[in-house]
Design a protein around this motif. Structure first.
Motif, PDB file in Angstrom:
ATOM      1  N   ALA A 317       0.810  -1.213   0.000  1.00  0.00           N
ATOM      2  CA  ALA A 317       0.000   0.000   0.000  1.00  0.00           C
ATOM      3  C   ALA A 317       0.848   1.270   0.000  1.00  0.00           C
ATOM      4  CB  ALA A 317      -0.925  -0.002   1.214  1.00  0.00           C
ATOM      5  N   ILE A 318       2.185   1.129   0.003  1.00  0.00           N
ATOM      6  CA  ILE A 318       3.064   2.305   0.044  1.00  0.00           C
ATOM      7  C   ILE A 318       3.801   2.436  -1.289  1.00  0.00           C
ATOM      8  CG2 ILE A 318       5.010   3.393   1.216  1.00  0.00           C
ATOM      9  CD1 ILE A 318       4.089   2.041   3.785  1.00  0.00           C
ATOM     10  N   LEU A 319       3.639   3.581  -1.889  1.00  0.00           N
ATOM     11  CA  LEU A 319       4.234   3.866  -3.197  1.00  0.00           C
ATOM     12  C   LEU A 319       5.494   4.713  -3.028  1.00  0.00           C
ATOM     13  CD1 LEU A 319       0.930   4.933  -4.990  1.00  0.00           C
ATOM     14  CD2 LEU A 319       1.869   2.626  -4.750  1.00  0.00           C
ATOM     15  N   GLY A 320       6.526   4.448  -3.844  1.00  0.00           N
ATOM     16  CA  GLY A 320       7.748   5.249  -3.771  1.00  0.00           C
ATOM     17  C   GLY A 320       8.990   4.400  -3.916  1.00  0.00           C
ATOM     18  N   LYS A 321      10.093   5.065  -4.246  1.00  0.00           N
ATOM     19  CA  LYS A 321      11.381   4.388  -4.368  1.00  0.00           C
ATOM     20  C   LYS A 321      12.433   5.179  -3.608  1.00  0.00           C
ATOM     21  CE  LYS A 321      12.178   6.663  -8.846  1.00  0.00           C
ATOM     22  NZ  LYS A 321      12.441   6.457 -10.298  1.00  0.00           N
ATOM     23  N   LYS A 322      13.654   4.719  -3.630  1.00  0.00           N
ATOM     24  CA  LYS A 322      14.746   5.357  -2.893  1.00  0.00           C
ATOM     25  C   LYS A 322      14.819   6.851  -3.222  1.00  0.00           C
ATOM     26  CE  LYS A 322      17.319   2.348  -0.434  1.00  0.00           C
ATOM     27  NZ  LYS A 322      17.753   2.573   0.947  1.00  0.00           N
ATOM     28  N   LYS A 323      14.967   7.649  -2.138  1.00  0.00           N
ATOM     29  CA  LYS A 323      15.134   9.098  -2.237  1.00  0.00           C
ATOM     30  C   LYS A 323      13.886   9.820  -2.752  1.00  0.00           C
ATOM     31  CE  LYS A 323      19.334   9.017  -0.702  1.00  0.00           C
ATOM     32  NZ  LYS A 323      19.637   9.552   0.650  1.00  0.00           N
ATOM     33  N   PHE A 324      12.739   9.109  -2.754  1.00  0.00           N
ATOM     34  CA  PHE A 324      11.472   9.737  -3.120  1.00  0.00           C
ATOM     35  C   PHE A 324      10.550   9.734  -1.889  1.00  0.00           C
ATOM     36  CE2 PHE A 324      12.902   9.675  -7.331  1.00  0.00           C
ATOM     37  CZ  PHE A 324      11.986  10.332  -8.184  1.00  0.00           C
ATOM     38  N   ILE A 325       9.819  10.818  -1.710  1.00  0.00           N
ATOM     39  CA  ILE A 325       8.834  10.868  -0.628  1.00  0.00           C
ATOM     40  C   ILE A 325       7.756   9.823  -0.910  1.00  0.00           C
ATOM     41  CG2 ILE A 325       7.043  12.274   0.474  1.00  0.00           C
ATOM     42  CD1 ILE A 325       8.809  14.724  -0.196  1.00  0.00           C
ATOM     43  N   HIS A 326       7.542   8.955   0.053  1.00  0.00           N
ATOM     44  CA  HIS A 326       6.591   7.863  -0.146  1.00  0.00           C
ATOM     45  C   HIS A 326       5.154   8.324   0.089  1.00  0.00           C
ATOM     46  CE1 HIS A 326      10.194   5.678  -0.449  1.00  0.00           C
ATOM     47  NE2 HIS A 326       9.741   4.479  -0.056  1.00  0.00           N
ATOM     48  N   VAL A 327       4.216   7.623  -0.510  1.00  0.00           N
ATOM     49  CA  VAL A 327       2.797   7.952  -0.401  1.00  0.00           C
ATOM     50  C   VAL A 327       2.020   6.671  -0.094  1.00  0.00           C
ATOM     51  CG1 VAL A 327       0.763   8.819  -1.615  1.00  0.00           C
ATOM     52  CG2 VAL A 327       3.001   9.870  -2.017  1.00  0.00           C
ATOM     53  N   ILE A 328       1.067   6.781   0.818  1.00  0.00           N
ATOM     54  CA  ILE A 328       0.240   5.620   1.182  1.00  0.00           C
ATOM     55  C   ILE A 328      -1.038   5.605   0.348  1.00  0.00           C
ATOM     56  CG2 ILE A 328      -1.074   4.507   3.039  1.00  0.00           C
ATOM     57  CD1 ILE A 328       0.953   5.633   5.009  1.00  0.00           C
ATOM     58  N   ASP A 329      -1.283   4.493  -0.298  1.00  0.00           N
ATOM     59  CA  ASP A 329      -2.504   4.302  -1.085  1.00  0.00           C
ATOM     60  C   ASP A 329      -3.627   3.914  -0.116  1.00  0.00           C
ATOM     61  OD1 ASP A 329      -4.585   3.419  -2.656  1.00  0.00           O
ATOM     62  OD2 ASP A 329      -3.315   2.353  -4.087  1.00  0.00           O
ATOM     63  N   GLN A 330      -4.524   4.860   0.159  1.00  0.00           N
ATOM     64  CA  GLN A 330      -5.552   4.643   1.174  1.00  0.00           C
ATOM     65  C   GLN A 330      -6.516   3.514   0.805  1.00  0.00           C
ATOM     66  OE1 GLN A 330      -5.223   5.962   4.017  1.00  0.00           O
ATOM     67  NE2 GLN A 330      -3.631   7.467   3.473  1.00  0.00           N
ATOM     68  N   ASP A 331      -6.674   3.246  -0.484  1.00  0.00           N
ATOM     69  CA  ASP A 331      -7.561   2.160  -0.908  1.00  0.00           C
ATOM     70  C   ASP A 331      -6.978   0.782  -0.590  1.00  0.00           C
ATOM     71  OD1 ASP A 331      -9.469   3.907  -1.890  1.00  0.00           O
ATOM     72  OD2 ASP A 331      -8.540   3.993  -3.885  1.00  0.00           O
ATOM     73  N   GLU A 332      -5.655   0.707  -0.517  1.00  0.00           N
ATOM     74  CA  GLU A 332      -4.990  -0.569  -0.251  1.00  0.00           C
ATOM     75  C   GLU A 332      -4.617  -0.747   1.220  1.00  0.00           C
ATOM     76  OE1 GLU A 332      -4.645  -2.975  -2.389  1.00  0.00           O
ATOM     77  OE2 GLU A 332      -5.530  -1.811  -4.021  1.00  0.00           O
TER      78      GLU A 332
END
Length: 367
Positions: A317-332
């Motif tokens: 449910a967490i989107l993002g890669k190294k050195k990128f601000i991660h985002v949580i997919d609320q649907d997942e």
């Protein structure tokens, strides 16, 4: 002369062993007070785990050769039942402790009643700094209890356990009451009343004997309705349904045990109706406690793009890669909280009705 005296030492709450404490520390005084009542037969009911205390009682009882005393070991899992006179009489007769009446029996005592003082021992838990055993006057205003325990945050409510079974708010703190419970729990602004009420109701499922329909089914229905509300499945009619159900329970149950849950629910709705209703009408939990009503968010100014949270998330449910601000997919997201534990930067927070501003998709970290 009384035909018999029954002393119940089974704790009503495992976390509040008031009767056991007193019996251990004041064995001689309790036996002396039992002896002074000059009953033909005397019984002390103990949890089966208290064999050492049983031996101590039987040994010290030899100091009273004219007193007939029998100690009875029982399963202490059903603490509420042994506070009911009809249930404990069944125990003396060798039967199961099934309540059949609300009538009090003047020959049945708790250990503390035999001390005959104007003080009450009580264990206090919850969002307070001074947890554990406290001693108060039996006649007391709740505000004195609150002040003695030092609430951690802003005071919200106080639960006075069985047999008082009532949830009070700020408006009731100066009303004097007769303290009879062994257990009190205090809540602050970070506690959810619905969540606390649900936990209280769940405890009654182990105490209900199933003998009367309104008791057993009433407890079951209360738990189902509260669970639905906490799971974001509440209906606008649920509050009225709870009040009608609890009113009938109080009038129809065979003993006071299940009826006290009805009293607790009624007092909770009376004093905290708005907070409980918001779970239904606004789909929010102000305290951010009920998991179905909370969301997790990654703060852009704290995220370092380490990917630790993404690795900890089994639901991807967490989107993002190294050195990128991660985002949580609320649907997942299933609100398990594992990402919070994995983040050493304290960049992940949970939110109730008010959500923090976060990127909609992963962007490069500025840190």
């Amino acid at each position: 002369m009384n035909k018999y005296i029954i002393c119940n030492s089974v704790p009503t709450y495992k976390e509040a062993p008031v009767s056991k404490d007193i019996l251990k520390n004041s064995t001689s005084q309790i036996l002396e007070n039992i002896h002074s009542k000059k009953a033909e037969k005397n019984y002390i009911v103990l949890d089966y785990k208290e064999k050492e205390l049983q031996s101590k009682l039987e040994s010290e009882a030899k100091n009273y050769p004219d007193m007939v005393l029998e100690t009875i070991l029982v399963d202490g899992s059903f603490g509420f039942a042994y506070r009911n006179s009809s249930a404990i009489l069944k125990v003396i007769e060798g039967e199961k402790p099934i309540p059949s009446s609300m009538e009090e029996n003047e020959s049945v005592y708790t250990v503390e009643m035999l001390l005959d003082t104007d003080e009450k021992n009580v264990y206090i838990d919850g969002s307070i700094k001074k947890k554990g055993k406290h001693v108060f006057k039996k006649k007391i205003a709740p505000r004195e209890i609150i002040e003695a325990c030092s609430v951690k945050g802003a005071f919200k409510g106080i639960y006075l356990g069985y047999p008082m079974s009532i949830l009070l708010g700020e408006a009731d703190l100066d009303k004097e009451l007769n303290l009879t419970t062994d257990y009190i729990c205090i809540f602050d602004e970070f506690d959810c009343i619905l969540d606390k009420l649900k936990n209280i109701a769940e405890a009654y499922t182990k105490e209900s004997c199933g003998r009367c329909v309104f008791g057993f089914e009433g407890v079951t229905q209360i738990n189902m309705i509260l669970s639905d509300i906490s799971q974001k499945k509440g209906k606008s009619s649920d509050i009225a349904l709870l009040l009608d159900l609890c009113s009938e329970m109080k009038n129809q149950v065979l003993c006071e045990i299940d009826g006290t849950l009805a009293s607790t629910v009624i007092s909770a709705i009376s004093n905290f109706r708005e907070e409980i209703e918001e779970h239904i009408t606004k789909k929010t939990c102000k305290a951010a406690v009920c998991s179905k009503f909370i969301t997790y968010h990654i703060l852009a100014d704290k995220c370092t793009g380490c990917t630790e949270c993404a690795d900890a998330c089994d639901d991807d449910a967490i989107l993002g890669k190294k050195k990128f601000i991660h985002v949580i997919d609320q649907d997942e997201c299933i609100q398990c909280g594992e990402c919070v534990k994995a983040c050493d930067e304290q960049a992940i927070v949970k939110a109730g009705a008010i959500k923090p501003r976060c990127p909609q998709k992963p962007i490069p970290c500025k840190r």
